[in-house]
Every structure is written in structure tokens, then in C-alpha cells.
Design an enzyme around this catalytic site. Structure first.
Site, short mmCIF file in Angstrom:
data_model
loop_
_atom_site.label_atom_id
_atom_site.label_comp_id
_atom_site.label_asym_id
_atom_site.label_seq_id
_atom_site.Cartn_x
_atom_site.Cartn_y
_atom_site.Cartn_z
CG HIS A 280 -22.50 -20.34 -5.88
ND1 HIS A 280 -22.13 -21.54 -5.37
CD2 HIS A 280 -21.47 -19.91 -6.64
CE1 HIS A 280 -20.91 -21.83 -5.79
NE2 HIS A 280 -20.49 -20.87 -6.56
CB THR B 247 0.51 0.37 -5.72
OG1 THR B 247 -0.88 0.46 -6.00
CG2 THR B 247 1.23 -0.03 -6.99
CB ILE B 248 -3.15 -3.29 -3.12
CG1 ILE B 248 -4.14 -2.13 -3.20
CG2 ILE B 248 -2.54 -3.40 -1.73
CD1 ILE B 248 -5.41 -2.40 -2.39
CG ASP B 249 -4.62 0.11 -7.25
OD1 ASP B 249 -5.45 -0.57 -6.64
OD2 ASP B 249 -4.58 1.36 -7.20
CG ASP C 113 1.65 5.70 -12.53
OD1 ASP C 113 2.59 5.12 -13.08
OD2 ASP C 113 0.96 6.59 -13.07
CG ASP D 223 -1.67 1.06 -11.03
OD1 ASP D 223 -0.75 0.90 -10.20
OD2 ASP D 223 -2.45 2.02 -11.00
NE ARG E 115 -4.07 8.98 -1.75
CZ ARG E 115 -3.75 7.83 -2.37
NH1 ARG E 115 -2.88 7.83 -3.35
NH2 ARG E 115 -4.32 6.69 -2.02
NE ARG F 105 -5.76 1.63 0.20
CZ ARG F 105 -5.05 1.69 -0.90
NH1 ARG F 105 -3.93 0.99 -1.00
NH2 ARG F 105 -5.44 2.40 -1.92
NE ARG G 174 -11.15 5.66 -6.56
CZ ARG G 174 -10.23 5.77 -5.62
NH1 ARG G 174 -8.97 5.87 -5.94
NH2 ARG G 174 -10.57 5.80 -4.36
N GLY H 25 -1.18 5.18 -1.49
CA GLY H 25 -1.91 4.22 -0.66
C GLY H 25 -0.96 3.25 0.01
#
Ligand code: ATP
Length: 335
Positions: free
Chosen positions: A218, A128-130, A106, A132, A75, A267, A174, A14
Site C-alpha cells: 500500500h 491550538t491543535i495546529d 496566535d 503553530d 471568533r 479536534r 492551513r 478553535g
């Protein structure tokens, strides 16, 4: 390993804001060391196809602030096969590329590791924005994604308050809840649901009811997209985590609930100054390793400093969320 004369650089998986700043740093650092640089287009797939173009200092002008990646990303299933790997090795040999820098997450690191085991000096940079990747506090792109989500939450908060509504915001992640946790804490969310912690929707509803009882105008619930994918896999109805959570809350509390799925806007965009700085430092450090004849390594940020790890060791490390941070978010939105 000898000092390389020609190196390649590719972006894979990504895209992440800050990849361009890292490419710029790689090219200019290498040129300052007398090393020529070739950009590989579309990640490992481009490597297999021999899609390489020489980069000059001017090729990377005016990109430090741009999201995405000028090299494109892709990919590649073919690269995972022995035939695909052999083709990539053939291209590197034919073009006399004797060092490679891989930017990605990863999966891209696993691809880089395969090249290392085949004898190619490769340095990997976490992008990676994740966020991880275990061996780094920060991957390129994460800070920008968190800031984008916080900006969205701040806007959503205005309308949530005006209409005294519950808003469920779904963010990327995810398998990892870093964006949700960091943006949820920064954005003052009432509840944060992440894949690493089993979701208790009755507790979320109780917190919402309590919030309205004590006079809050809220409630904001931040949900990582991967939440509940196992437990709710057989459910009927909406498949998005946010829709499932929103419907559940509406049925249980009877309160008006709206859903916002932020999707791919997380992203893109101009990288934050922090991502531009981290990308510049890591890109420079990666070239430094190759110039010193060191391959098979990952360059990372640990406590604000550049650190390097063996790529096999880096891939064996496991990352987990900071439980203190999760508790803090909970406490600050509980009273
Ligand atoms: P993101 O975290 O943004 O999704 P990523 O780098 O983890 O980034 P992936 O799609 O998992 O993204 O991997 C990118 C590419 O790396 C794959 O398309 C493939 O070419 C290569 N790759 C992934 N896993 C492996 C593996 N186990 N062995 C060899 N190559 C791999």
C-alpha cells in the site's frame, strides 16, 4: 502590578482538547491562592457582552478528561475594533476583574496583547491543535490531535494493505504542517505534503510506483489541508488538497487511489495524558504569574519545562518545521 483579587479566564479561537484541564488548573490554583475566578463564555465576544460566571472548585469537577471547552469558544471580529476593545475594558472594570488568562492560538494572543497594551494584566496559554505558536514546543491539544490522526492512519493502513491501494489522508493545517509531519512520521506514511515545503506531485508518484515495485502492499500519503492553496488556486476541479493530489496520482500512476478527509474529528475527544499534564502545568503557571503581579506574558513548554515569554516578543517569534524530522520521514519510507 498589585496581586489580583478577581481574575477571568477565557478560551478563544478553535477549541483544543486539554482546554478544560487548563481551566480546571486555573480555577483550583487561583482558589488555593485566595483569588476568585470568573469564566468568560465564548471568548472575546463574551467579554464584550459581559458573559461572565463565577467558577468554583465544583464548577470544574469532572472536566479534566473532556475535549472541547466548558466555556465555549468563538471568533469575534468586533473585538478587533477600538469600540469592541473599549467595551471589553469596560466590562473588566465594572466587574473589578484585575487579571485575565487567555487560552487560544496566535489570533487569540493578538487579542490578549491588545488588552495588555490597554493596561490589563493578561497571561496567555498556547492552546491550538495546529501547534503553530513559536515560543512553545507544544500547544495544548496538539498531542491529542496527532494521536487521533495516527489512530486513523493505522486503521486506514489495514484496508489499504488488504486492497493494495493508495490512500491520501487529508489532515488539518492551513498554514502549518505540524499535525501532518508528526502524524505522518508516527504513522509511517510514504509521502507527507505540508505547506512549508513546495509540493512535487511527480516525486510523490515516483515514490508510490517505487514502493509497489519493491513489494509494498500500500501507499499512504498524508496531506495538510493548506497544501497547494496558492499554486493550485486557479485549477479546475476539486478544491480539497487531498482530492487534487488523489486525482493527480490516479491519472499519473493508473493505481487505485482513495481519499479520506479527517476533518473535525481531529479536534475532539479525550485529551491524551500528555495534554492533560501540560494543560495542568500551564494553567497553574499562569495563575502563579498573575498572583505575583506579572502580566503581559505567555506560559509555554520548552524541552519539558515551563518557560515564560513577554507577549510582544512571543508574537514576534517565527516557527518553522524541523527539517531533520521531515528528512527522517522521507528516509524511513524510501527503501
Ligand atoms: P486557532 O489557531 O485554533 O485558529 P486562534 O486563536 O489563532 O486559534 P483566531 O480566529 O485567529 O484563532 O483568533 C481568535 C480571536 O482572537 C478572534 O476571533 C479575535 O476576536 C481575536 N483576534 C484575532 N486576531 C486579532 C488581532 N489581530 N487583534 C485583536 N484580536 C484578534
Amino acid at each position: 502590578m498589585p496581586r489580583p483579587a478577581r481574575i477571568g479566564v477565557l478560551t478563544s479561537g478553535g477549541d483544543a482538547p486539554g482546554m478544560n484541564a487548563a481551566i480546571r488548573a486555573v480555577v483550583r490554583s487561583a482558589l488555593s491562592e485566595g483569588i476568585r475566578v470568573f469564566g468568560v463564555e465564548r471568548g472575546f465576544q463574551g467579554l464584550i457582552q459581559g458573559a461572565l460566571v463565577e467558577l468554583t472548585s465544583r464548577s470544574v469537577a469532572d472536566i479534566i478528561h473532556r475535549g472541547g471547552t466548558i466555556l465555549r469558544s468563538a471568533r469575534s471580529e468586533e473585538f478587533k475594533t477600538p469600540e469592541g476593545l473599549a467595551k471589553a475594558l469596560g466590562v473588566l472594570k465594572r466587574l473589578s476583574i484585575d487579571g485575565l488568562i487567555v487560552l487560544g492560538g496566535d489570533g487569540s494572543f493578538r487579542g490578549a496583547r491588545d488588552l495588555v497594551h490597554a493596561g490589563v494584566p493578561v497571561v496567555a496559554i498556547p492552546a491550538t491543535i495546529d501547534n503553530d505558536i513559536a515560543c512553545t514546543d507544544q500547544a495544548i491539544g496538539f498531542d491529542t490531535a496527532v494521536n487521533t490522526v495516527v489512530g486513523a492512519i493505522n486503521k486506514i493502513r489495514d484496508t489499504a494493505t488488504s486492497h493494495e491501494r493508495i490512500i491520501v489522508v487529508e489532515v488539518m493545517g492551513r498554514e502549518a504542517g505540524y499535525i501532518a509531519l508528526h502524524a505522518g512520521l508516527a504513522g509511517g506514511a510514504e509521502s507527507i505534503l505540508i505547506p512549508e515545503v513546495p509540493a512535487d506531485l511527480d516525486e510523490v508518484c515516483a515514490r508510490i510506483s517505487f514502493a509497489f515495485r519493491v513489494g509494498k502492499a500500500h501507499s499512504i500519503v498524508v496531506v495538510a489541508e493548506g497544501v497547494g492553496t496558492d499554486a493550485w488556486a486557479d485549477r479546475d476541479g476539486p478544491k480539497s488538497a487531498a482530492m487534487y493530489v488523489g486525482n493527480y496520482i490516479m491519472e499519473k500512476t493508473g493505481l487505485e487511489t482513495r481519499i479520506t478527509i479527517l476533518g473535525h474529528l481531529q479536534r475532539g475527544g479525550t485529551p491524551t495524558a500528555l495534554d492533560q499534564i501540560v494543560a495542568s502545568r500551564l494553567g497553574h503557571a499562569a495563575v502563579g504569574l498573575l498572583a505575583a503581579g506579572q502580566g503581559g506574558r505567555v506560559v509555554t513548554m520548552v524541552k519539558g519545562e515551563v518557560r515564560t515569554f513577554d507577549i510582544d516578543e512571543a508574537l514576534a517569534m517565527r516557527k518553522s518545521i524541523d527539517p531533520e524530522m521531515y528528512r527522517l520521514a522521507h528516509v524511513l519510507s524510501s527503501i
